[in-house]
Design a protein around this motif. Sequence first.
Motif, short mmCIF file in Angstrom:
data_model
loop_
_atom_site.label_atom_id
_atom_site.label_comp_id
_atom_site.label_asym_id
_atom_site.label_seq_id
_atom_site.Cartn_x
_atom_site.Cartn_y
_atom_site.Cartn_z
N GLU A 71 0.83 -1.20 0.00
CA GLU A 71 0.00 0.00 0.00
C GLU A 71 0.87 1.25 0.00
O GLU A 71 1.74 1.43 0.85
N LYS A 72 0.63 2.11 -0.97
CA LYS A 72 1.24 3.43 -1.07
C LYS A 72 2.76 3.46 -0.88
O LYS A 72 3.28 4.17 -0.02
N VAL A 93 -3.34 -0.22 -8.02
CA VAL A 93 -4.63 -0.86 -7.76
C VAL A 93 -5.73 0.18 -7.95
O VAL A 93 -5.66 1.27 -7.38
C1 G1P Z 1 -7.50 3.19 -1.94
C2 G1P Z 1 -6.68 1.92 -1.74
C3 G1P Z 1 -5.51 1.88 -2.74
C4 G1P Z 1 -6.03 2.03 -4.16
C5 G1P Z 1 -6.92 3.29 -4.28
C6 G1P Z 1 -7.58 3.33 -5.65
O1 G1P Z 1 -6.71 4.29 -1.57
O2 G1P Z 1 -6.21 1.87 -0.41
O3 G1P Z 1 -4.82 0.66 -2.61
O4 G1P Z 1 -4.94 2.10 -5.06
O5 G1P Z 1 -7.93 3.32 -3.28
O6 G1P Z 1 -8.35 4.47 -5.82
P1 G1P Z 1 -7.31 5.76 -1.28
O7 G1P Z 1 -7.45 6.42 -2.63
O8 G1P Z 1 -8.62 5.56 -0.59
O9 G1P Z 1 -6.29 6.46 -0.43
#
Ligand code: G1P
Length: 286
Positions: free
Chosen positions: A190-191, A203
């Motif tokens: 993640e990130k 993703v």
């Molecule tokens: C979420 C997910 C991330 C994904 C993204 C897509 O992050 O945690 O893995 O790539 O959505 O829009 P957020 O955008 O809520 O920070």
Amino acid sequence: MMHKVRKAVFPVAGLGTRLLPATKAIPKELLTVVDRPLIQYAVDEAREAGIEQMIFVTGRGKSALVDYFDVAFELETTIREKGKSLEPLDSSRAGFGELVSVRQQQPLGLGHAVWCAREIVGDEPFAVLLPDDLMAGRPGALRQMVDAWESVGGNMLCTEEVPHEKTASYGVITPGRQEGDLTEVLGLVEKPAPEVAPSNLGVIGRYILQPEVMRVLDAGETGAGGEIQLTDAMARLIGTQPFHALKVDAVRHDCGDKAGYVIANLALALERDDVGPRIREYLSRS
Ligand code: G1P
């Protein structure tokens, strides 16, 4: 193993701080793109993919999202009495049992939001749609995923190439064997900062997951940003179940971002027969 995805979770408890002040009193999912709220696009996409039950994970101040899909008795009666068409309301009505909602009482992360739906999801595969990611494609993105998933099973997420310097805004996959638009997922993070990102395959907010992910989320472990991350929970399933990423044939508009939201309005309006010509004319003059 069940081979139909009947339920979809919509995590819609977020505060929408990136879109303030618009989201001070209006849930961001009710902001309109052309003439319908963002959430309507996600629900229509889910319906097209064969989803029978929509599970909204809402929070304080987000009840209007559930109201939106209710039958507006007074409004409909008035429209009917005036002899006007109810057609504009058609897709905004949820059928009996089509929509249920649960509350996420604390903003503990996307993984936590999904976990809040565990009792309603039960023991079957389910989809997750993040309405911020408006996916413009025909057939819809989730339909394309369900079609691919029916032959490989397991878990599947939607992916697209993101600019290398932007990896810290996304979940990022470690790709394995590739077959057409389908890529095996060997790892997920993640990130990640660009220096440590395993690829530039980000993703996108569409997932088909096995119920075992809820058992991983039971532990409530926190990850990036101190939040309970769906990405981390999914990563724990790799190796125990099939896991694929699909590049769909659709354009993604990030409506959680002001520029992305305005672009979505323009792009979708330009495609429409009713408003497209006037907007095209305006743009050609500007
Ligand atoms: C979420 C997910 C991330 C994904 C993204 C897509 O992050 O945690 O893995 O790539 O959505 O829009 P957020 O955008 O809520 O920070």
